[in-house]
Structure formats: C-alpha cells, structure tokens
Design an enzyme around this catalytic site. Structure first.
Site, PDB file in Angstrom:
ATOM      1  N   LYS A   1      -3.229 -12.380  36.390  1.00  0.00           N
ATOM      2  CA  LYS A   1      -2.835 -11.839  37.700  1.00  0.00           C
ATOM      3  C   LYS A   1      -3.615 -12.454  38.868  1.00  0.00           C
ATOM      4  O   LYS A   1      -3.417 -13.616  39.195  1.00  0.00           O
ATOM      5  CB  LYS A   1      -2.979 -10.311  37.685  1.00  0.00           C
ATOM      6  CG  LYS A   1      -1.911  -9.630  36.793  1.00  0.00           C
ATOM      7  CD  LYS A   1      -1.972  -8.145  36.962  1.00  0.00           C
ATOM      8  CE  LYS A   1      -0.978  -7.393  36.104  1.00  0.00           C
ATOM      9  NZ  LYS A   1       0.230  -7.050  36.827  1.00  0.00           N
TER      10      LYS A   1
ATOM     11  N   PHE B   1      -1.960  -0.425  28.292  1.00  0.00           N
ATOM     12  CA  PHE B   1      -0.970  -1.511  28.397  1.00  0.00           C
ATOM     13  C   PHE B   1      -1.716  -2.836  28.277  1.00  0.00           C
ATOM     14  O   PHE B   1      -2.624  -3.129  29.058  1.00  0.00           O
ATOM     15  CB  PHE B   1      -0.235  -1.462  29.740  1.00  0.00           C
ATOM     16  CG  PHE B   1       0.785  -2.574  29.878  1.00  0.00           C
ATOM     17  CD1 PHE B   1       2.120  -2.357  29.545  1.00  0.00           C
ATOM     18  CD2 PHE B   1       0.415  -3.852  30.296  1.00  0.00           C
ATOM     19  CE1 PHE B   1       3.055  -3.386  29.627  1.00  0.00           C
ATOM     20  CE2 PHE B   1       1.343  -4.886  30.377  1.00  0.00           C
ATOM     21  CZ  PHE B   1       2.662  -4.639  30.046  1.00  0.00           C
TER      22      PHE B   1
ATOM     23  N   ASP C   1      -9.921  -5.511  28.643  1.00  0.00           N
ATOM     24  CA  ASP C   1      -8.739  -6.126  29.253  1.00  0.00           C
ATOM     25  C   ASP C   1      -8.812  -5.897  30.769  1.00  0.00           C
ATOM     26  O   ASP C   1      -8.544  -4.803  31.257  1.00  0.00           O
ATOM     27  CB  ASP C   1      -7.479  -5.496  28.650  1.00  0.00           C
ATOM     28  CG  ASP C   1      -6.205  -6.030  29.275  1.00  0.00           C
ATOM     29  OD1 ASP C   1      -6.261  -6.620  30.365  1.00  0.00           O
ATOM     30  OD2 ASP C   1      -5.129  -5.841  28.666  1.00  0.00           O
TER      31      ASP C   1
END
Lengths: 500, 500
Positions: free
Chosen positions: A357, A217, A326
């Site tokens: 985040k 993702f 990532d």
C-alpha cells in the site's frame, strides 16, 4: 464553494461550545499549515451528485468487460492534488480514504512529478527487470534509501514483492522454511523430502500452519485467504486449509476507561492462542507462525493494547513460532510511528513484518535467521518493481523532511478529539470512537446507516471508507493536516445534525 | 568488436555448407531489418568476464540485505537498448532471455520513452489508484486498446492483477465460484455456508481442486504452488493441498518424425487425466478446473501436440471442469500467434486464460459465465496498475504496426533451423531441438554441461536461460530479428566447436 465552507466553518465554530472553539483556534493556523501542502486545493467543490452522469456512463462501459459493481466513481487523477480527489464530473472531494490507504503523500505530489521528469529515471519505468537475477546498478542503494532507512528495529533483511498478498504469501514461505530447518537441525534434505514435495505430500510439504485471528485480513490468494476472516464474501466457495483461528479481543473504547474489562478479554484470547497451538500440534499440524495486524483494519478497526501484543510475542517465542506482523495497512506512518507495532515497545522484535500500500511496493522485512538458505526459494519473475523503489525513496525523503510522522500524530489528535466530541453529541449515530494517529474510526448503529452516512458525506465533498460490518474508517494521506480534520469535522457535524 | 563479429560471421558463412549459406543470405538483409530496430546496438561488446568486478562488488552489498545468490550480474538499464543488455562493467550482451521472457519490445524502446515524456501520462505513474473502486477515466478505453484488442476468441471479460501468481490465484477463485454456483443451481447462499467459510471449513470452503500436470509451473504462492511441479526447490518445506497431478506427455522431437509414439504417449496422459478426475471425485474432492501451459516452460520446454490440447479441452468439458490455459510465459506473441493456444484451433475456446510477463500487467481473460456474481469477490487494493496498461497499449500498437507476430515466426524459423543444424553437427552436446516461433529450446547432456554452456555464451556476449534439468531455452524479445538469430548461431557454433 471553498470560501463558503470556510465561512460556514467559522460561523459554526463561533456558535459552539468551548471544546469546538479549540477547533476554531486550530483552524486559524490553516495558513501556516498550508505552506507544507501548497499543491493542495483549499476545499471540496461539488458540481453533481456522486457518481455523476459521466461516472455512470463509464461504469456501464466497464461493466461490459468485468464486474464493475464495486466502482464508487471514475476519477480524474490529472486534476487530483494533495488531499483532494477529483472525479470525472468535476467534483472535488477531500479524500479521507486515499485509495484504501495506499496514497502516502497525496495526489500529484510535486516531488514525484519532478522525479518522473528527470531523464535519468525514465529507464526504471520502461525497463522492468527480473530483480532476483538482473538487478539495476542502484538496486541496493535505493533499498537502503527507502525501505532499509525505515526498517523496524532488528530486521536487517528485506525482500520486495508486487503486492500485499504476495508479501504475506512469501513471508509464510520464509517462515515455513525456517521452521523446517529448525526441526531438521541441519541443512541436508532427504531424497524422500525432495520426491514427496513434487506431489504436494509430506514430508517434503509438511503439515505446517499459520495461526491467525478471527476478524483479521491478510489478503486474498489461497494461502493468505486461509488466514483472512473478515468477511464471508472474501472466502465463500474457495477451498481452504485447516489452520487454527484464535479470537481477537473485542475491546471497549475508549481503552483507558475500560482497562480491567479489556485486560480480561485480552487474557481470554491469549489463552486461546496457546490452547490452539497445543491442540493443533497434538493432531500433527504444527503452528509454524502467528500472523496479526497491529489494528485489524478490513475486519472493523479492532484495536488491542500494546500489552496484548507484547504477550502475544512472548507466546510465539515460548512455542517456537515465528511472529509475523502484517503492516500492509497500518505501516507507512499513519499511526504516528512508521510502523504501528513500534508503539508496542517489544523487547524482542517481530520476526517478520510485511508491507505494501503506502509503501508503493510490497515486500517484507525479516530477521537474519529467516533468510532462505539457498537462492530461488523466495523468488518470482519481478520481485517487485524498481520504479516503485525509486518513488518510495522520494516519498520517504518527503516524510522525513516534512516531519510527517509528527504531523500524523498531531492531525490524528485533532481528528480523534473532534470525533469524540461528535460521539458525545450524537451517541445514537456514533460510538466506539477509536484511533492511533490518523488511523481513526467509529461505529455506526448498523450497516445501512453507515453506508448512508458515507454516501451523504461523499455528496458533501468528503470521501470516507467503511470497514467491518458497521464502522467508518479514516485513512487519509500523510499530508492530512489539522485544518483538513477541522474541515471534515464541520462538514460531518452538519451531516449528523441533519441526519434522518 | 561488433565489426569483428560481423566479419567473422561472413567468413564463417562463406566457409560453410549451403544450409549455412542461407544464413549468409539472410544476414545480408540485416540492414533492411535494422530499420525496424534502429535503437538497437549492432552486436555484443565484451570488456570483462561476467560478472565483472563492479557486479561482484554490488552482489556482495546486496547479499548483506537479502540472499543474492541467484543474481547473474548487475545491469545498466539506461544503456541497454533493443535486444542488448548492458551490465555495470560495460559489457553489452545479446539478450535471448529478456528478463525471464518479460521484455516485450526490447530495452529502452523509443515509443515507451516518448510515452513517459508526455506530461498527460505522468499522473498514471504517480497516482496509483485502487482500480476496483476508483478507476481513472481512461481505464476501459486503455483496456480496450491493450488487452481486449488481443483477447483470445470467445473471452470477452478481463481482470488485471499485479503479477503472474496473483493472476493464477484469482483465476482459480473465479473457477471455484463458477463451479459452486453451477452446483447450487441458484444464487442464494445458506447460513451454514456463510458461517463455515469464516473458519475455513466446508460447505462454505468446499473441497475443490485444480488438476495440474507434473512438470508444470504456475507460480509460487500457496494456491499456485499446489499446481506447480517443476523443481523441488520451489516446493520444499511449503505445506500444500492434495490436488490431482497428471503426467504431462514426454515427447520425442522433432514431433513430425515421431507422430505415432507421441500419440501413444499423449493418449496415456489423457487417460490418466480422466482417471484422476473420477478418482478424486470418489473421495469427495471435486476437480473444478484443469490448468495447463501451452508449452511447459520452467519445467523444461515440454511441448504437446495441438491434438493433445484439443482432447484435453474436450475432457474438461465432458467432466464439467473449467479449462484454464496459463499463458504467463507463452503469451504475448513469441510463438508467432499472440497466444500460444491459438495454434490449437479449439472449437470451444478455453474458459480462462492467464497472462503476465510480456503483457507488463498480470491478469486473466475469461468467458462471461465465469464473471463473479457479486462485487468484491475478485478484488484487491490495486488490481493491477494503470501505468502498466498505458505502456501495454503502446507495446501492442508497436507489435501490430511492426508486424512482430510474423517477425517471431520468421526469426523463430531462422533460429530453429540453425539449432537443428547445430544438433546435426554436435549431437553429443545438443539434442531434442524444439520450438514454436522464437520460443525454442534444446537439451544438453546434463545440468553441468548446460550451465557451462550458458556461462561461456555469456562471456562471449550472449545471455541464455536454462529450464528443466538440462535444457536451454530461448526467450528473446519480439524485436529479435533473423540477423540476431544468425549472430547468435555463429557465436554459439564457435562455442560448440571449441567445447571441452
């Protein structure tokens, strides 16, 4: 309620086997641990079912103006503190999901309150600049205090962005530009390139691709989405790009018990990566970069060995592809190192590392050779937000002062040990326990059981998150301590014992 | 310095023709106007060349960690107030560019300072939630106070995002889902669709396209970039999608003097739009939506008539395409209406309207039929930022209380009238003067002259922005008043008189 839980926990500990007595022992150190988290609550406090009546009323209102079916409940953030999330019905829950892993040092941290109360900081919040053209005086200084003070080894350059998707999108662009310059061998651009790019055609817009992994993702904007393969609902109906997708190892846990099988599985995946690069180049689609998460998160907390990633890095170098890690979900310290990929011990660092985040701002680090060769190539109006950099500098100070990376290792060990114990006791409900730091997870038999467990836990005062098709993932804040782990384990142990 | 400018201005007014005397008359009302902007400075104050020595020093430092060649100068935002941007060398400049059009009510607005000082608001800044799953109690209320209180007619739904690119990317996705559901005629999805979408292939990832216009700018992430055609530097080296690109009318100004020629030009472009939709459908690439800016901004401030847009809307409906109006730069009141497309008088509203910049948060409004049919389809971790919603609610209150839309019309008229006068006096330097509200611009003979004018203006205390290949665009804040227009016009008139 908290004291009730405490006595229940102690009773529980005393009644159980020696392995659990270790919990009891650790639990006794709660008072000492709590000094570090003195703004925290001392336990969950439940007043209604969740979502409660007030949440349900607000969900109905929100649903009038947007699809609100994903809303779990409405929160009272003013009352939320430390590891505890308070909802609008007055329920106080131990939060092991922390806003999809995006709250670094807990709710309402005193350092951040203080920072906001200082008059000299007001301007950063109300005068949001276009950072690429008119940065504030302290821009470089704050980047050095925050992001650059934790930059992965070898990555001297950093660019900020507003969110995770924009971070990956712009990292792709930096990689494509780097690759094209490498192909050109010089800096001059042809008229044909300049003209064809305006109408989306090669050679100006070359047929480059990012190689990604099934189960990965990387965000939901169109470029990112072409590398995201976690759930169909994310991708259905959205046009995409023909970019290569490699299998991600499907390992057996605990990793140390299945070394040989897992090595074979990883070798199979790595071979496929190389085959895909060659196959796509043959059809004139050039793999400019490889993107990978250190632990596939949304896709179900899928781990691979450090050796797998070292070999993947080698393959990228061998084929001249950029290696993009990532760290949007894994970064920020929860695995016990600031960046999860630091566990791998790479000789040659990753080329690009993206974050968001817990870092409060999006962005990416990169090696100097990935620097755009002209201004305005990696650019947008805001390029992040100085108010987030300001908060991040404070957050990183807290992480260092309070030794929160070691805390993640320590609390993660308590959590993982407890989960392994629960797995031993309830193998029909819990399997494939795995984790690094507090970044832990386990599988349940199926989607329905998983969701039921999450709902029951919530009503007992614990917020958990799901991932993949039947996993539960732990994403607590960095101030999640051993005693929080024990508190959770006791509550969850009761749930499992009574699960029907 | 300010008083020097004032006396120079009065002298200048007294010496000039009756048209300019109107300026003098308006200028006298400055005192009254200033009551509304009492935190503003009274004029530019220049101490060094810009960038000055401190800015240059900081640019060098920043350039060590990222390409900083786009930086104009470094700012002291604490000292910046109202329409005036102060740099790190103590220079105070009248800002007609306002951070690429993203500062709504000026720097350090007292209402925003007050908002930040209220203890009950602290939480919104330090506890950033995952809005899609755990919104704060006041989420719907703040959306109603802010975005929904200014929603374009007929668009009852709103989703927030973190930036302009994410807004357009997600608007595209909402359009693609809507189109596919329309094609399906029902809600059920085939196994083949669910499987093929995971590997980026049709039918799960259908071959849909957005039609865009040459000269348009809609952002820089890969999906957006496929609809952006303003400058080659934005697109070079980045792979793209074969999506149709129509010509945007190249009109003659002032519009009212070239009605017939402009109508012909617009008819030609509209015909091309229809041809492209048909042509692309023939090659099995379905145009699901059309995206357009009310005024092409980055691409050079290209206007089209209200009639053009009404006809374009009709074409979209006729061919079953969604009509997406990108108000990222034009929205927020600067054209004299809250949304520039409200000038068009559409019978059938736009289907989707995107925003960002002055709105402080990104996002999009849409008709109810564009609502995703399931949760998590339009989703990401943050989905905007409640602290921005909080500030936007305050900004919109100020816009309404202080009647800032009418102010934009009024001040814009003063600016445009003055520019037309300068065009009449300096036709070799200024041409194609155009504007709506304060959203004004003009052309210069070439790129070099444009950039030289911007540099000279900056050293005289005025920040201007460029767009297209030789235009200067005006993007002041909404508290830009007539007297600021006159102040600028006087300074710029001197620059033009002395330009070599």
């Amino acid at each position: 309620m908290a004291s009730m839980l405490l006595s229940r926990q102690l009773t529980c500990c005393l009644q159980q086997n020696s392995r659990l007595l270790v919990f009891g022992h650790r639990y006794i150190s709660q008072a000492a641990a709590k000094i570090d988290v003195d703004f925290d609550y001392d336990g969950p406090l439940m007043k209604t079912e969740v979502p409660g009546p007030r949440s349900r009323e607000l969900m109905k209102k929100l649903n009038g103006i947007q699809n609100a079916e994903a809303v779990h409940f409405f929160c009272n953030y003013e009352e939320s503190r430390g590891n505890y999330l308070v909802d609008v019905d007055g329920n106080r829950m131990l939060d092991l999901y922390s806003q999809i892993s995006s709250i670094p040092i807990g709710y309402s941290h005193p350092s951040l309150i203080k920072l906001l109360q200082q008059p000299q900081n007001l301007s950063a919040f109300i005068n949001r600049p276009a950072l690429g053209i008119l940065p504030p005086e302290n821009f470089t200084e704050k980047l050095k205090e925050s992001l650059l003070s934790v930059a992965p080894k070898g990555l001297s350059q950093v660019v900020t962005m507003s969110c995770g998707s924009c971070s990956n999108e712009n990292a792709f662009k930096a990689i494509f530009m780097w690759y094209r310059n490498k192909e050109r061998g010089h800096n001059s651009v042809t008229k044909e390139e300049l003209e064809s790019c305006m109408i989306n055609q090669p050679p100006g817009c070359p047929d480059y691709a990012m190689l990604s992994f099934m189960g990965g993702f990387h965000g939901r904007t169109l470029g990112c989405l072409a590398t995201t393969h976690s759930k169909a609902i994310h991708k259905l109906d959205i046009p995409s790009l023909d970019w290569p997708i490699a299998p991600f190892p499907r390992l057996k846990y605990p990793l140390e018990d299945f070394v040989k099988e897992n090595q074979q599985e990883e070798a199979r995946c790595l071979e496929e990566v190389e085959d895909l690069i060659v196959k796509y180049r043959k059809k004139k689609k050039i793999v400019a970069g490889i993107i990978v998460e250190p632990i596939q998160s949304e896709g179900g907390d899928n781990h691979a060995s450090d050796d797998f990633f070292r070999k993947l890095r080698d393959i990228a170098r061998k084929h001249g592809c950029a290696f993009l890690v990532d760290e949007v979900q894994t970064g920020g310290g929860c695995t016990g190192k600031f960046w999860a990929h630091e566990h791998w011990g790479l000789d040659d660092p990753a080329d690009v590392v993206t974050f968001s985040k817990k870092m409060m701002t999006g962005g990416f680090f990169h090696k100097e050779e990935f620097r755009p060769n002209a201004p305005y190539r990696i650019f947008n109006t805001w390029l992040g937000d100085p108010s987030k950099n300001l908060m991040l500098a404070e957050v990183i100070k807290v992480i260092k002062t309070e030794d929160l990376l070691n805390n993640a290792t320590h609390a993660g060990k308590a959590l993982l040990t407890g989960l392994l114990d629960l797995q031993a006791r309830y193998p029909h409900l819990i399997s494939r326990v795995r984790g690094r730091g507090t970044f832990c997870s386990f599988d349940t038999p199926n989607d329905a059981t998983r969701n039921k467990l999450i709902t029951i836990a919530r009503n007992k005062g614990v917020v958990l998150g799901g991932c993949g098709d039947r996993s539960i993932r732990f994403r607590p804040t960095l101030i999640f301590k051993d005693h929080h782990a024990h508190l959770f384990l006791n509550i969850f142990s009761d749930i499992l014992a009574n699960f029907k």
